[in-house]
Design an enzyme around this catalytic site. Sequence first.
Site, PDB file in Angstrom:
ATOM      1  CG  ASP A  37      -0.914   3.308   6.142  1.00  0.00           C
ATOM      2  OD1 ASP A  37      -1.284   3.658   4.976  1.00  0.00           O
ATOM      3  OD2 ASP A  37      -0.679   4.080   7.208  1.00  0.00           O
TER       4      ASP A  37
ATOM      5  CG  ASP B 295      -1.878   1.040   1.556  1.00  0.00           C
ATOM      6  OD1 ASP B 295      -2.347   1.626   0.386  1.00  0.00           O
ATOM      7  OD2 ASP B 295      -1.966   1.836   2.297  1.00  0.00           O
TER       8      ASP B 295
ATOM      9  CD  GLU C  14      -5.453   1.210  -3.043  1.00  0.00           C
ATOM     10  OE1 GLU C  14      -6.546   1.471  -2.964  1.00  0.00           O
ATOM     11  OE2 GLU C  14      -4.623   1.422  -2.334  1.00  0.00           O
TER      12      GLU C  14
END
Length: 180
Positions: free
Chosen positions: A138, A7, A66
């Site tokens: 996170d 992330d 992502e």
Amino acid sequence: MLILGIDPGSRITGYGVLDAATPTPRYVASGCIRTRGDDLAQRLAQVYAGISELIGLHGPGEFAIEQVFMSKNADSALKLGQARGTAIVCAANHGLPVSEYGPRQIKQAVTGGGAADKAQVQHMVTAILGLSGRPQADAADALAIALTHAHARLGLVQQGSYGGGRRRSRGGSWRDFRPS
């Protein structure tokens, strides 16, 4: 087969490592790479060094991240894109195939709904992996990305429906990770 989920962020980059050798992914490690300083180039170098060290430590065979999403703040979106690009280049330089998943697709795969909030993602990651406590937000997002990739490998995630899923090319603990 170990999967490293990332992330990305220029200040905090979450990571999650899962063993996906069986249909039920197993937790290996998670945490955050926390960068120091105000110079963006130096923070990106720290992100690269941290991911490189994680790859050396865990030896993942696949890398998931992502996809970029649109932000209201253009400066933040650019910094996020730069951190994301840094992570992808690091994975590519280590010979890892890179898979990308959209935010809605990740939330759908982990929570069953594409509009889930961070707390719901944390809760479901904790439940799915049988963790004794909630990982930092996170790190939970990175684990969710790795879970999405593990499910996609088994054909359990519908590719493309929620913004992506494109593919480009051992015991652990939660911790903050600072590159040496």
